[in-house]
Design an enzyme around this catalytic site. Structure first.
Site, PDB file in Angstrom:
ATOM      1  N   GLU A   9      33.775 -41.857 -27.603  1.00  0.00           N
ATOM      2  CA  GLU A   9      34.498 -40.577 -27.688  1.00  0.00           C
ATOM      3  C   GLU A   9      33.834 -39.582 -28.633  1.00  0.00           C
ATOM      4  O   GLU A   9      33.875 -38.378 -28.410  1.00  0.00           O
ATOM      5  CB  GLU A   9      35.944 -40.808 -28.137  1.00  0.00           C
ATOM      6  N   ALA A  25      39.162 -42.588 -20.356  1.00  0.00           N
ATOM      7  CA  ALA A  25      40.148 -41.652 -19.834  1.00  0.00           C
ATOM      8  C   ALA A  25      39.470 -40.802 -18.774  1.00  0.00           C
ATOM      9  O   ALA A  25      38.250 -40.706 -18.734  1.00  0.00           O
ATOM     10  CB  ALA A  25      40.659 -40.769 -20.969  1.00  0.00           C
ATOM     11  N   GLU A  36      40.047 -49.414 -25.007  1.00  0.00           N
ATOM     12  CA  GLU A  36      41.392 -49.404 -25.616  1.00  0.00           C
ATOM     13  C   GLU A  36      42.369 -50.198 -24.741  1.00  0.00           C
ATOM     14  O   GLU A  36      43.240 -50.903 -25.246  1.00  0.00           O
ATOM     15  CB  GLU A  36      41.870 -47.956 -25.805  1.00  0.00           C
ATOM     16  N   GLY A  56      38.875 -45.159 -23.499  1.00  0.00           N
ATOM     17  CA  GLY A  56      40.195 -45.622 -23.084  1.00  0.00           C
ATOM     18  C   GLY A  56      40.126 -46.946 -22.331  1.00  0.00           C
ATOM     19  O   GLY A  56      41.103 -47.696 -22.286  1.00  0.00           O
TER      20      GLY A  56
HETATM   21  N1  3HC Z   1      36.145 -39.217 -16.452  1.00  0.00           N
HETATM   22  C1  3HC Z   1      35.869 -38.552 -15.322  1.00  0.00           C
HETATM   23  N2  3HC Z   1      34.700 -38.629 -14.668  1.00  0.00           N
HETATM   24  C2  3HC Z   1      33.764 -39.423 -15.172  1.00  0.00           C
HETATM   25  C3  3HC Z   1      33.964 -40.156 -16.355  1.00  0.00           C
HETATM   26  C4  3HC Z   1      35.224 -40.036 -17.003  1.00  0.00           C
HETATM   27  N3  3HC Z   1      35.499 -40.698 -18.122  1.00  0.00           N
HETATM   28  N4  3HC Z   1      32.853 -40.861 -16.612  1.00  0.00           N
HETATM   29  C5  3HC Z   1      31.995 -40.589 -15.638  1.00  0.00           C
HETATM   30  N5  3HC Z   1      32.526 -39.722 -14.759  1.00  0.00           N
HETATM   31  C6  3HC Z   1      31.915 -39.212 -13.541  1.00  0.00           C
HETATM   32  C7  3HC Z   1      30.665 -38.407 -13.828  1.00  0.00           C
HETATM   33  O1  3HC Z   1      30.975 -37.070 -14.095  1.00  0.00           O
HETATM   34  C8  3HC Z   1      29.877 -38.575 -12.553  1.00  0.00           C
HETATM   35  O2  3HC Z   1      30.418 -37.679 -11.615  1.00  0.00           O
HETATM   36  P1  3HC Z   1      29.471 -37.005 -10.498  1.00  0.00           P
HETATM   37  O3  3HC Z   1      28.896 -38.152  -9.719  1.00  0.00           O
HETATM   38  O4  3HC Z   1      30.404 -36.147  -9.733  1.00  0.00           O
HETATM   39  O5  3HC Z   1      28.446 -36.233 -11.255  1.00  0.00           O
HETATM   40  C9  3HC Z   1      30.232 -39.985 -12.104  1.00  0.00           C
HETATM   41  O6  3HC Z   1      31.444 -40.312 -12.787  1.00  0.00           O
HETATM   42  C10 3HC Z   1      29.202 -41.016 -12.436  1.00  0.00           C
HETATM   43  O7  3HC Z   1      28.864 -40.897 -13.821  1.00  0.00           O
HETATM   44  P2  3HC Z   1      27.356 -41.022 -14.309  1.00  0.00           P
HETATM   45  O8  3HC Z   1      26.476 -40.190 -13.474  1.00  0.00           O
HETATM   46  O9  3HC Z   1      27.375 -40.779 -15.766  1.00  0.00           O
HETATM   47  O10 3HC Z   1      27.054 -42.562 -13.977  1.00  0.00           O
HETATM   48  P3  3HC Z   1      26.253 -43.618 -14.826  1.00  0.00           P
HETATM   49  O11 3HC Z   1      26.311 -44.864 -14.051  1.00  0.00           O
HETATM   50  O12 3HC Z   1      24.936 -43.061 -15.243  1.00  0.00           O
HETATM   51  O13 3HC Z   1      27.081 -43.834 -16.172  1.00  0.00           O
HETATM   52  C11 3HC Z   1      29.034 -44.208 -17.528  1.00  0.00           C
HETATM   53  C12 3HC Z   1      28.365 -44.381 -16.134  1.00  0.00           C
HETATM   54  C13 3HC Z   1      28.268 -45.033 -18.559  1.00  0.00           C
HETATM   55  C14 3HC Z   1      30.439 -44.694 -17.413  1.00  0.00           C
HETATM   56  C15 3HC Z   1      28.964 -42.721 -17.937  1.00  0.00           C
HETATM   57  O14 3HC Z   1      29.487 -41.959 -16.891  1.00  0.00           O
HETATM   58  C16 3HC Z   1      29.763 -42.392 -19.173  1.00  0.00           C
HETATM   59  O15 3HC Z   1      29.276 -42.555 -20.267  1.00  0.00           O
HETATM   60  N6  3HC Z   1      31.003 -41.863 -18.968  1.00  0.00           N
HETATM   61  C17 3HC Z   1      31.831 -41.390 -20.059  1.00  0.00           C
HETATM   62  C18 3HC Z   1      32.425 -42.520 -20.845  1.00  0.00           C
HETATM   63  C19 3HC Z   1      33.315 -41.962 -21.921  1.00  0.00           C
HETATM   64  O16 3HC Z   1      32.946 -41.082 -22.663  1.00  0.00           O
HETATM   65  N7  3HC Z   1      34.516 -42.525 -22.020  1.00  0.00           N
HETATM   66  C20 3HC Z   1      35.457 -42.053 -22.982  1.00  0.00           C
HETATM   67  C21 3HC Z   1      36.282 -40.980 -22.364  1.00  0.00           C
HETATM   68  S1  3HC Z   1      37.359 -40.208 -23.505  1.00  0.00           S
HETATM   69  C22 3HC Z   1      38.635 -41.271 -23.712  1.00  0.00           C
HETATM   70  O17 3HC Z   1      38.632 -42.330 -23.162  1.00  0.00           O
HETATM   71  C23 3HC Z   1      39.724 -40.806 -24.594  1.00  0.00           C
HETATM   72  C24 3HC Z   1      40.658 -41.919 -24.960  1.00  0.00           C
HETATM   73  O18 3HC Z   1      40.278 -42.465 -26.194  1.00  0.00           O
HETATM   74  C25 3HC Z   1      42.077 -41.430 -25.122  1.00  0.00           C
END
Ligand code: 3HC
Length: 666
Positions: free
Chosen positions: A124, A62, A104, A101
């Protein structure tokens, strides 16, 4: 905003997401996905669908930046529902990371194809959440209860290979022909038809849920999300799909509205923000670091070296006495061997890392290093001598770093003819384990030296934070604001255990006195048992030096478990009673007000003086350097939750000088 496009390949419609950097499910992506499915359903020539992403990854989750804002665009669950109930088979084509997400979304596709390097997971829990769009209900139906419980509760992604074994993906595609392979696979599935995850039976045993809780009891202490994740997986095993979805929704809403997830989401961005250096362009040229020198083979020098060796960077480690050098190198080897025994890496890897280490008794061997980190005795005279010598020995262009935890880096830099190359790299003990690295920017530190130190920090797996020159930098400066009043509270009648328990109940790994015992009470002690001016000196005079000899503020057994020490309490009481301070009941709230609020206050002063770039950097320091509970988001985030007004009122009541900016905020 057009972030999703479609393309017809004869009988297969490809839906392509392009929302850099990580293809997060922003509102316009959800809209595009919904439109894509409508197009597929409205075109009779389309017999199957492929969902694929452009750029570096499949959907990584998400869009976290949308959390807490008014909803926009189609509801995510409604879009997923359209996918799952579509009458044509849909294949997710996965590369990079299919997370949260994103996974998902892949799970409402009827089949999944992934490249070997792909990773799939529901992280998450690390954001204080759970996969709230059916993830906890569909995952157990696809991979079984055991694997689903592990993935949801721990949040660690699995490899494509593991995903194939567990049934999370159906086929592995070639690394460079995912698009074609997925389309071909989709064609094969036309005869099979759609396979909605929701209709699949659940297999596996729920015993795993209690096992996970028992195994992680310590690690999860205070956290809500791991338990909520497991509750949802458990619900999936006994409720019909729609009921399970309602259960999941309720749990998700609770977490989303709570302070823990807000704190953990704050930390997600704080950690990434910390890497950015204000006023320095992102493309500041970096110096090449091919070889590192470390001076001092003690606990700190050894731990620091281990980081570089593990990252494949050769290290020359220098000590003055052969005996100390041999001991230090022996400790490094033993640490690696212990990790290998625990299965963290192979014995070949141990030898490879040790092969990168060159022990030396001469600083002259540091001449060709690109970065030298000094980890010698914490004394300005000693440091100046070392840097003066390095200046004459080490090649021009090298970065000269001090691992000092308190001293003035500008003064150290002035002992060289190249202060632009000097900075602080303050590691936290044990340096091979703790994630924090304070990079101390001196007045004259060159931009490229600073940027290089930050980048190398990331390379060796640290979270690096820029700090300015001041006594104790960010972390230790705030720490003393906690330690001093803790001692004063003893003088007024609190016990070490009472104070430490308030801190551990708060979620810290240890309280102020446990920390003192761990560090050693005799550090800096004058060694004259007849001269007693502090509680610490009184304990040292009685031979209580801390954990190292099994007695300090507490008694310790062989396993270093603490128990209350009647002797220590008597020593404290004896010292206290001579001070004429009346003894009184101290409440837990007062302990918080006098040991934690002053830290927040000091954080504001640090910001006022420009010694930290931003409040969230301070939070990063405390979470990665001192084990501040991540679900409380660091001292600055926590301070905001407590409320500036409440903190200022309490600080003033205790006659503590309040930072102007904190007052202004209140
Ligand atoms: N939403 C918004 N921005 C995000 C994001 C997300 N889910 N994931 C990453 N970003 C942004 C980061 O803030 C960063 O921004 P910046 O360059 O301005 O600082 C940019 O994307 C790049 O991220 P990373 O520096 O972390 O890049 P990496 O290549 O090192 O890692 C990644 C990539 C493995 C995808 C890592 O970013 C990550 O773990 N992201 C989060 C994944 C996550 O937690 N997903 C679940 C979200 S909650 C959800 O989905 C709820 C649902 O169940 C309803």
């Amino acid at each position: 905003m057009q972030s999703v496009t479609t393309q017809i390949h004869d009988d297969v419609l490809e839906i392509l997401v392009n929302n850099p950097p990580v293809n997060a499910l922003s509102w316009h992506v959800r809209q595009g996905l919904s439109d894509g499915i409508e197009e597929a359903l409205g075109n009779d020539a389309v017999k199957a669908v492929v969902l694929r992403c452009d750029g570096r990854t499949f959907i990584a989750g998400a869009d976290i930046t949308e959390f807490g804002k008014p909803p926009q665009g189609p509801d995510f669950n409604a879009v997923l529902n359209m996918f799952e109930t579509a009458g044509k088979p849909i294949v997710a084509a996965i590369h990079g990371t299919a997370l949260g997400g994103g996974l998902e979304t892949a799970m409402v596709c009827h089949y999944r194809v992934a490249v070997p390097s792909a990773k799939l997971g529901v992280p998450e829990v690390k954001l204080g959440l759970l996969p709230g769009a059916g993830g906890t209900q569909r995952l157990p139906r696809i991979v079984g209860v055991e694997q689903a419980a592990i993935m949801c509760a721990l949040g660690v992604p699995i490899s494509a290979k593991k995903a194939l074994e567990t049934g999370l993906v159906d086929s592995i595609a070639s690394e460079d022909s995912l698009a074609e392979d997925a389309i071909a696979f989709a064609r094969q599935m036309i005869a099979e038809g759609p396979r909605p995850s929701r209709d699949r039976p659940i297999t596996g045993d729920t015993a795993i849920i209690d096992e996970l809780k028992a195994k992680n009891a310590r690690r999860w202490k205070g956290f809500e999300a791991p338990y909520a994740n497991l509750a949802c997986v458990e619900a999936a095993t006994r409720l019909p799909f729609d009921e399970g979805m309602k259960f999941e929704r309720a749990e998700f809403t609770k977490l989303m509205g709570g302070s823990q997830s807000a704190a953990q989401r704050h930390m997600f961005f704080a950690e990434r923000q910390a890497a950015k250096i204000d006023g320095l362009p992102k493309d500041t040229p970096l110096r090449d670091i091919k070889k590192v020198g470390v001076i001092g083979a003690g606990t700190m020098g050894g731990g620091i070296s281990m980081n570089f060796l593990a990252a494949g960077i050769p290290v020359t480690i220098v000590e003055m006495a052969k005996e100390n050098l041999d001991r230090g190198v022996g400790v490094i080897r033993k640490n690696y061997e212990n990790s290998a025994k625990k299965g963290r890496f192979t014995t070949e890897k141990v030898e490879a890392m040790m092969g990168l280490l060159t022990p030396s008794l001469s600083m002259d061997d540091l001449a060709d290093c690109d970065l030298v980190i000094e980890a010698v005795y914490e004394s300005m005279d000693v440091k100046k001598e070392v840097f003066g010598a390095l200046d004459k020995i080490v090649k021009q262009g090298a970065i000269l770093a001090s691992n000092t935890s308190y001293l003035n880096v500008d003064e150290i830099a002035a002992s060289t003819s190249r202060p632009g190359d000097v900075l602080g790299m303050h590691f936290f003990s044990p340096a091979n384990v703790m994630k924090l690295l304070e990079v101390v920017r001196g007045e004259k530190t060159a931009d490229d030296a600073l940027a290089t130190a930050m980048a190398i920090g990331k390379k060796i797996g640290k979270v690096a934070v820029v700090a300015g020159v001041c006594h104790g930098f960010i972390g230790n400066r705030m720490l003393s604001e906690r330690q001093q009043p803790a001692i004063q509270l003893l003088m007024e009648g609190a016990t070490p255990q009472q104070i430490d328990d308030v801190h551990t109940d708060f979620g810290m790994p240890m309280g102020p006195f446990q920390m003192s015992d761990l560090a050693g009470l005799d550090i800096g002690w004058h060694r004259d048992p007849s001269k007693i001016e502090t509680i610490r000196e009184a304990l040292c005079a009685a031979g209580r030096f801390g954990q190292k000899n099994g007695k300090g503020f507490y008694d310790y057994d062989e396993k270093r478990q603490r128990t209350v020490s009647e002797e220590a309490l008597a020593i404290i009481e004896d010292f206290r009673s001579k001070s004429n301070l009346p003894k009184r009941e101290i409440t837990d709230q007062e302990i918080i007000e006098r040991t934690l609020y002053p830290m927040v206050n000091e954080g504001y002063k640090i910001l006022e003086e420009g010694k930290a770039q931003r409040a969230s950097d301070i939070d990063v320091v405390w979470i990665y350097g001192y084990g501040w509970p991540v679900y409380r988001g660091g001292p600055m985030f926590w301070g905001d939750l407590e409320g500036a007004g409440k903190i200022v009122e309490a600080l003033e009541r205790h006659n503590i000088d309040v930072a102007d900016s904190l007052k202004a905020k209140a």
